[in-house]
Design a protein around this motif. Structure first.
Motif, PDB file in Angstrom:
ATOM      1  N   SER A   1     -92.893  13.228  11.791  1.00 29.92           N
ATOM      2  CA  SER A   1     -94.269  13.578  11.458  1.00 29.92           C
ATOM      3  C   SER A   1     -94.985  12.350  10.905  1.00 29.92           C
ATOM      4  O   SER A   1     -94.358  11.476  10.283  1.00 29.92           O
ATOM      5  CB  SER A   1     -94.300  14.704  10.422  1.00 29.92           C
ATOM      6  N   GLN A   2     -96.279  12.278  11.137  1.00 29.60           N
ATOM      7  CA  GLN A   2     -97.087  11.145  10.693  1.00 29.60           C
ATOM      8  C   GLN A   2     -96.911  10.921   9.188  1.00 29.60           C
ATOM      9  O   GLN A   2     -97.180  11.805   8.382  1.00 29.60           O
ATOM     10  CB  GLN A   2     -98.566  11.424  10.991  1.00 29.60           C
ATOM     11  N   GLY A   3     -96.394   9.729   8.841  1.00 31.68           N
ATOM     12  CA  GLY A   3     -96.213   9.398   7.432  1.00 31.68           C
ATOM     13  C   GLY A   3     -95.202  10.257   6.710  1.00 31.68           C
ATOM     14  O   GLY A   3     -95.173  10.276   5.474  1.00 31.68           O
ATOM     15  N   GLY A   4     -94.355  10.978   7.465  1.00 34.20           N
ATOM     16  CA  GLY A   4     -93.372  11.852   6.832  1.00 34.20           C
ATOM     17  C   GLY A   4     -93.967  13.101   6.223  1.00 34.20           C
ATOM     18  O   GLY A   4     -93.337  13.732   5.359  1.00 34.20           O
ATOM     19  N   HIS A   5     -95.185  13.466   6.671  1.00 38.87           N
ATOM     20  CA  HIS A   5     -95.871  14.635   6.126  1.00 38.87           C
ATOM     21  C   HIS A   5     -96.462  15.476   7.259  1.00 38.87           C
ATOM     22  O   HIS A   5     -96.745  14.969   8.346  1.00 38.87           O
ATOM     23  CB  HIS A   5     -97.015  14.227   5.192  1.00 38.87           C
ATOM     24  N   VAL A   6     -96.648  16.759   6.991  1.00 40.90           N
ATOM     25  CA  VAL A   6     -97.474  17.618   7.833  1.00 40.90           C
ATOM     26  C   VAL A   6     -98.642  18.106   6.979  1.00 40.90           C
ATOM     27  O   VAL A   6     -98.581  18.088   5.747  1.00 40.90           O
ATOM     28  CB  VAL A   6     -96.685  18.820   8.387  1.00 40.90           C
ATOM     29  N   ARG A   7     -99.691  18.532   7.651  1.00 40.38           N
ATOM     30  CA  ARG A   7    -100.870  19.030   6.940  1.00 40.38           C
ATOM     31  C   ARG A   7    -101.016  20.523   7.222  1.00 40.38           C
ATOM     32  O   ARG A   7    -101.101  20.951   8.371  1.00 40.38           O
ATOM     33  CB  ARG A   7    -102.124  18.284   7.395  1.00 40.38           C
ATOM     34  N   VAL A   8    -101.018  21.312   6.142  1.00 41.89           N
ATOM     35  CA  VAL A   8    -101.211  22.760   6.247  1.00 41.89           C
ATOM     36  C   VAL A   8    -102.276  23.165   5.250  1.00 41.89           C
ATOM     37  O   VAL A   8    -102.175  22.822   4.056  1.00 41.89           O
ATOM     38  CB  VAL A   8     -99.908  23.534   5.971  1.00 41.89           C
ATOM     39  N   ASP A   9    -103.303  23.850   5.717  1.00 38.45           N
ATOM     40  CA  ASP A   9    -104.427  24.274   4.869  1.00 38.45           C
ATOM     41  C   ASP A   9    -105.071  23.080   4.176  1.00 38.45           C
ATOM     42  O   ASP A   9    -105.500  23.170   3.016  1.00 38.45           O
ATOM     43  CB  ASP A   9    -103.965  25.310   3.829  1.00 38.45           C
ATOM     44  N   GLY A  10    -105.100  21.948   4.897  1.00 34.78           N
ATOM     45  CA  GLY A  10    -105.727  20.751   4.359  1.00 34.78           C
ATOM     46  C   GLY A  10    -104.899  19.978   3.362  1.00 34.78           C
ATOM     47  O   GLY A  10    -105.357  18.955   2.842  1.00 34.78           O
ATOM     48  N   ILE A  11    -103.681  20.415   3.089  1.00 27.42           N
ATOM     49  CA  ILE A  11    -102.808  19.774   2.093  1.00 27.42           C
ATOM     50  C   ILE A  11    -101.670  19.063   2.813  1.00 27.42           C
ATOM     51  O   ILE A  11    -101.009  19.641   3.686  1.00 27.42           O
ATOM     52  CB  ILE A  11    -102.236  20.812   1.105  1.00 27.42           C
ATOM     53  N   ARG A  12    -101.432  17.795   2.455  1.00 23.81           N
ATOM     54  CA  ARG A  12    -100.313  17.043   3.011  1.00 23.81           C
ATOM     55  C   ARG A  12     -99.026  17.465   2.324  1.00 23.81           C
ATOM     56  O   ARG A  12     -98.946  17.486   1.089  1.00 23.81           O
ATOM     57  CB  ARG A  12    -100.517  15.534   2.840  1.00 23.81           C
ATOM     58  N   ARG A  13     -98.029  17.817   3.125  1.00 21.34           N
ATOM     59  CA  ARG A  13     -96.762  18.312   2.589  1.00 21.34           C
ATOM     60  C   ARG A  13     -95.622  17.518   3.214  1.00 21.34           C
ATOM     61  O   ARG A  13     -95.611  17.298   4.431  1.00 21.34           O
ATOM     62  CB  ARG A  13     -96.600  19.803   2.899  1.00 21.34           C
TER      63      ARG A  13
ATOM     64  N   ASP B   1     -92.859  25.254  -0.537  1.00 23.71           N
ATOM     65  CA  ASP B   1     -93.530  24.054  -1.047  1.00 23.71           C
ATOM     66  C   ASP B   1     -93.940  23.119   0.088  1.00 23.71           C
ATOM     67  O   ASP B   1     -94.946  22.418  -0.014  1.00 23.71           O
ATOM     68  CB  ASP B   1     -92.607  23.306  -2.021  1.00 23.71           C
ATOM     69  N   VAL B   2     -93.142  23.089   1.164  1.00 23.09           N
ATOM     70  CA  VAL B   2     -93.423  22.175   2.269  1.00 23.09           C
ATOM     71  C   VAL B   2     -93.921  22.895   3.510  1.00 23.09           C
ATOM     72  O   VAL B   2     -94.552  22.291   4.382  1.00 23.09           O
ATOM     73  CB  VAL B   2     -92.172  21.328   2.618  1.00 23.09           C
ATOM     74  N   TYR B   3     -93.673  24.184   3.587  1.00 21.07           N
ATOM     75  CA  TYR B   3     -93.974  24.979   4.778  1.00 21.07           C
ATOM     76  C   TYR B   3     -94.360  26.378   4.288  1.00 21.07           C
ATOM     77  O   TYR B   3     -93.508  27.263   4.168  1.00 21.07           O
ATOM     78  CB  TYR B   3     -92.721  25.009   5.653  1.00 21.07           C
ATOM     79  N   PRO B   4     -95.630  26.572   3.943  1.00 23.79           N
ATOM     80  CA  PRO B   4     -96.051  27.792   3.232  1.00 23.79           C
ATOM     81  C   PRO B   4     -96.199  29.004   4.145  1.00 23.79           C
ATOM     82  O   PRO B   4     -97.280  29.591   4.265  1.00 23.79           O
ATOM     83  CB  PRO B   4     -97.376  27.373   2.610  1.00 23.79           C
ATOM     84  N   PHE B   5     -95.101  29.383   4.761  1.00 22.63           N
ATOM     85  CA  PHE B   5     -95.089  30.503   5.693  1.00 22.63           C
ATOM     86  C   PHE B   5     -93.830  31.339   5.456  1.00 22.63           C
ATOM     87  O   PHE B   5     -92.781  30.804   5.104  1.00 22.63           O
ATOM     88  CB  PHE B   5     -95.089  30.022   7.145  1.00 22.63           C
ATOM     89  N   GLY B   6     -93.966  32.642   5.695  1.00 21.41           N
ATOM     90  CA  GLY B   6     -92.781  33.471   5.770  1.00 21.41           C
ATOM     91  C   GLY B   6     -92.137  33.316   7.140  1.00 21.41           C
ATOM     92  O   GLY B   6     -92.830  33.230   8.152  1.00 21.41           O
TER      93      GLY B   6
END
Length: 296
Positions: free
Chosen positions: A58-70, A105-110
């Motif tokens: 992932s770009q920079g070791g992060h993904v973006r969910v709901d506008g937040i880099r995780r 914390d990193v993937y805010p999904f059930g």
């Protein structure tokens, strides 16, 4: 604290061991012939982990969910996760991973990821089931990352090849720094019949990622009429990966792939990511078949 012992599987002449970490087969043999390599941190410290909820970097070791880099590790968090054994028999095991405080914390999904491994006398088969118990679409990718022995079954290292069931494009994306996919392509010496002769130089520039392949079957052959057939009806991408001189070849089955260079969108917008509807579930099947004396 030591990890739990792997779950042993057996049937006929076949034997396997499946670890709880990464839902990972760490051994598979038929008739005493070992087919998976033995993990060696000097080359690669894993054998065959399951990948989720992303595949690739992932770009920079992060993904973006709901506008937040995780933060998101390469191939997601499943390879390092401890799965629960929720069912087992002599020749099969079912493992499960569900969301919790650490994953949210990193993937805010059930989510619920179920991995069913089943051993047959000549094959090791798997079904990955992704379920979405949440109330919004679940963005995900899954993958398999087996390292098969190279050389295979005691054959000379030279002479091994990969045979696709159909002709494929003789080029793959150039992998940019950070493991990202560039728009550039590099040629690979795959012939008109879909055969790629293996040598260490192929992997000096990172993995060979064949995207949206025409083939759903890929055969890793040792030149003596023996082969491992990777049958992946529910995976559109194939990656071949090793390191020059390493005693393994990874024939990876992916539903998704790494970020392209410059990607800054949400995880749900990532190329090749899938969206699973609330309340839905989906199955991804694959199997590895040992072909003994099948001919080239």
């Amino acid at each position: 604290m030591s990890e739990p012992d792997p779950v042993p599987l057996s049937t006929g002449r076949a034997r396997a061991l499946v670890a709880r970490r990464g839902a990972e087969p760490v051994a598979w043999s038929v008739g005493g012939v070992p087919l998976l390599w033995t993990a060696d941190a000097a080359w690669w410290g894993r054998t065959a982990p399951v990948l989720f909820p992303v595949v690739g970097w992932s770009q920079g070791g992060h993904v973006r969910v709901d506008g937040i880099r995780r933060p998101m590790p390469v191939h997601g968090f499943a390879p390092a996760a401890e799965f629960r054994v929720v069912g087992r028999a002599t020749d099969r095991v079912r493992l499960e991973l569900t969301d919790g405080a650490e994953t949210r914390d990193v993937y805010p999904f059930g989510f619920r990821l179920t991995v069913d491994w089943r051993l047959r006398p000549d094959r090791l088969a798997v079904v990955l089931t992704v379920a979405n118990p949440g109330d919004r679409p679940l963005p995900y990718a899954v993958g398999l990352h087996p390292g098969f022995r190279w050389p295979l079954a005691g054959a000379p290292r030279a002479g091994h090849r990969v045979r696709f069931e159909r002709p494929e494009r003789a080029e793959v994306p150039v992998i940019a720094p950070g493991g990202l996919f560039s728009a550039r392509r590099r040629p690979v010496p795959i012939d008109a019949e879909g055969v790629l002769a293996l040598d260490d130089a192929l992997f000096a520039g990172d993995a060979l990622c064949f995207l949206d392949t025409a083939s759903r079957r890929v055969r890793f052959e040792n030149g003596r009429g023996q082969a491992i057939l990777v049958d992946q009806p529910d995976f559109p991408h194939v990656a071949l990966w090793s390191r020059p001189g390493a005693p393994f070849l990874s024939v990876e089955s992916w539903t998704g792939h790494g970020d392209p260079e410059g990607f800054a969108g949400e995880l749900a917008e990532r190329p090749s990511i899938r969206l699973l509807a609330p309340g839905a579930r989906v199955h991804h099947r694959a199997r590895w078949l040992w072909e003994e004396g099948s001919g080239p």
